[in-house]
Each structure stands twice: as structure tokens, then as C-alpha cells.
Design an enzyme around this catalytic site. Structure first.
Site: not given
Ligand code: A3P
Length: 344
Positions: A96-97, A99, A158, A188, A246, A310
Site C-alpha cells: 500500500g505504498t 496509497w 523500502h 499483489s 493497510y 490492481r
């Protein structure tokens, strides 16, 4: 020779990837490879994804010769200078980076963009990865996204906690960490990896992806160790490190956005809440809006903007993992997160 342009700040969001930038990145990556190759080729090595080999550095696995590689991580660790007002967003890939970057950017810059046509908000024009750059890409960038003067500077990464540049840990700045159910992160990853536009890359089966995920042989893996270190750091200093999931962000996003804004030092006023500013940010950063904005174009060479969008759902793994795969993932998660209040 200082080849690392890390005094950065200020956004030139309009810059698009072009061949000059690609050439520059290639040149810097070659320089970094020359600088660190002798060192990292002595590190543990395994067959991973995306490159022939992955190397272990300080307990985590990395690919080489890439923007998100062992070379850029070591370079960031050695040379990046944080400022106490900086804000960092750290995630495991596929958690969820995109977002959380959009949310932090929208919260912090809401006054700056208050009076502009909403259609011209940067998040309506550019990928959130342009709005909040990765340390790993900034360090090799020809045109760093930021120029002097922006405060706070927003960055993401990251990089595992233990490998963060000392100056981030010592500057007293704020860091937001977001993780996600590893089963959804795995699925994902699977779709992301197979969607990358570099056709020379072999397509993987979900079983193969499970295998590398479980072993940790993906960039910045193992997932579980990454999460655990940030969780511990957040428990030790919750005023500096906010630990989010998330799944939690998905439930009543507006109240989580308020909490996030408080943590970041940008709390919403009562008037803003009454005027619907929180809800506007939630909508602006929603999966549907960002997916639409990013349906065309490339973030980087070989990485289309739409690869980051996605399904955007919680629990989608149920449609992709067999019972056996689910059991493998659950067993590891239970063992690794035993005794920790991390739930999805
Ligand atoms: P799925 O593949 O499960 O749909 P990252 O940004 O770390 O690469 O993570 C990508 C994941 O976040 C993808 O998950 C993507 O769809 C989801 N995502 C992207 N933007 C989102 C948003 N605004 N809200 C919720 N999820 C989002």
C-alpha cells in the site's frame, strides 16, 4: 567525487522519464556498482526474482543493478542526510505504498493546494510516487524530484529499519510504516511482477512467487522481519514511528486520516473537519480516483503507472491461494508474529 545528489528538496513534479534521465541513472548505477561490487559479491547469494542473483545485506535480500538494489540501498545508507523536519514513509513493497504516499502528501500539502482548481491537484496529475519520491530513486536521479525549500521534505523507502541511514534515526524526524496481510502482499507481488513491461523477464506462477516470498528472496525480503523491526521500533517510540496496517486504514479511513495528520504534526482544525476536508482527502486518495488518474503513462522505464493499481482490496488472496498455500503462509506468520499485536 560526490555523485550522490542528496541535498535535494522541492518538487518538479512535471518531469517525465526521458532518455537523458535513463542515461544518467545508468551511469550512476555503474558507478555505484564499481564502488560496491567487490563488497557485495562476497555476501550470501541466492537465485531470486528479477535478476539472476539476490544478495543478502544486513539480513535482507536485494537485487543488483537496479534503482531498488543493493547498490542504491548502501549508497542511501552511507550518504543520505536527513533533516529533523523530514517525514519518511516506509513499507514492504506491495503493502500500500502508493496509497499511503498519496494520503501523506495530501494531508501535509492541503493548505498549499487549497485554492487551486481541484483538477490541478498534483495527485490528479501525477503518480503518488512522483509526489513522494523514493530515497532509492532520488539517489540516482538526474533531476531529483525535490529542490531546496520544501519543508517538510517527504520521502519514502523500502529500506529495513536496521539499514536506515543513521541521520534518519538520529534526526528525530517522523516515520510512518505501513504493512499489510502478507497473503495479500504475496498475491499483489505476483501480479506486479508479471505485469512489469520488461518482456525479457520470465512470468512466474503463484507457486513460484510463494516460494521466493517465503524464503524472503524478493527485494527487501523477508517480509516478516521487515515488519517486526518497525513494529518494535514503533512500540519503543510511538511519537516518532507510526505503525499502520493497510487493513486498518481501509476501515473508517477518515478517522485514520485524522490520526495520521495528528502524528505528522498537521492536525485538522474543527473547521476543516466541518468543511469536509478530511473526506475530500479520503476521496482524492481513493483507489478508484488514483487508478483513473494513473491509467496511462509510465512511472519509470518498464514500470507503467497502472502497475500500482490492481484490486485495492482486503482479503483478495482467498481467490488466488490454495488451502495448502494459505496454511504455509499462516504458519510462518503465526510463528514470526507470535506475541505481537499485529493483526490483519
Ligand atoms: P493489490 O495488488 O492487492 O490490488 P504498493 O503501492 O506498495 O506497490 O502496493 C500496491 C497495492 O496497493 C495494490 O494492491 C494496489 O491495488 C493497492 N493500492 C494502490 N492504490 C491504492 C489506494 N488508493 N487505496 C487502496 N489500495 C491501493
Amino acid at each position: 567525487m560526490n555523485i550522490l545528489p542528496m541535498s535535494i528538496p522541492d518538487v518538479s513534479l512535471a518531469s517525465k522519464p526521458n532518455s537523458d534521465d535513463e542515461e544518467h541513472e545508468k551511469k550512476i548505477l555503474t558507478l555505484l556498482s564499481d564502488r560496491y561490487k567487490e563488497k557485495f559479491t562476497k555476501f550470501p547469494r541466492e537465485k531470486g526474482w528479477m535478476s539472476e542473483d539476490v544478495y543478502m545485506y544486513q539480513g535482507f535480500w536485494y537485487i543488483t543493478d537496479h534503482a531498488f538494489s543493493i547498490e542504491t540501498v548502501i549508497a542511501v545508507q552511507e550518504s543520505f542526510q536527513a533533516q529533523s523536519t523530514d517525514i519518511y514513509i516506509v513499507t514492504q513493497p506491495k503493502c500500500g505504498t502508493t496509497w499511503i504516499k498519496a494520503l501523506v502528501f495530501a494531508i501535509v500539502n492541503r493548505t498549499k493546494y487549497k485554492n487551486i482548481n481541484p483538477l490541478n491537484h498534483p495527485l490528479k496529475l501525477y503518480n503518488p510516487h512522483k509526489c513522494v519520491p523514493f530515497l532509492e530513486t532520488e539517489i540516482i536521479s538526474n533531476v531529483p524530484t525535490y529542490v531546496h525549500g520544501n519543508s517538510p521534505r517527504l520521502f519514502s523507502s523500502h529500506i529495513p529499519y536496521r539499514t536506515l541511514p543513521k541521520s534518519i534515526l538520529e534526526s528525530g524526524c517522523r516515520l510512518v510504516y505501513m504493512c499489510r496481510n502478507p497473503k495479500d502482499a504475496l498475491v499483489s507481488w505476483f501480479y506486479f511482477a508479471n505485469k512489469l513491461t520488461d518482456k525479457s523477464r520470465t512470468q512466474m506462477t503463484i507457486g513460484e512467487m510463494l516460494n521466493v516470498f517465503v524464503k524472503g528472496f524478493l527485494p527487501y525480503g523477508p517480509y516478516w522481519d521487515h515488519v517486526k523491526e518497525y513494529h518494535k521500533a514503533s512500540s519503543e517510540d510511538p511519537t516518532k514511528i507510526l505503525f499502520l496496517t493497510y487493513e486498518d486504514m481501509k476501515v473508517d479511513t477518515a478517522s485514520k486520516v485524522k490520526r495520521l495528520a495528528e502524528f505528522l504534526g498537521f492536525p485538522f482544525t474543527e473547521k476543516e473537519v466541518a468543511n469536509g476536508v478530511v473526506d475530500e482527502i479520503v476521496t482524492l486518495c481513493s483507489f478508484e480516483i488514483l487508478k483513473e488518474v494513473n491509467k496511462n503513462g509510465d512511472y519509470r522505464k518498464g514500470m507503467a503507472n497502472n502497475t500500482f493499481f490492481r484490486e485495492g482490496k482486503v482479503g483478495g488472496w482467498r481467490n488466488y491461494l490454495t488451502n495448502e498455500m494459505t496454511q504455509i503462509m499462516d504458519d510462518i506468520t503465526m510463528e514470526k508474529f507470535h506475541g505481537l499485536d499485529i493483526s490483519f
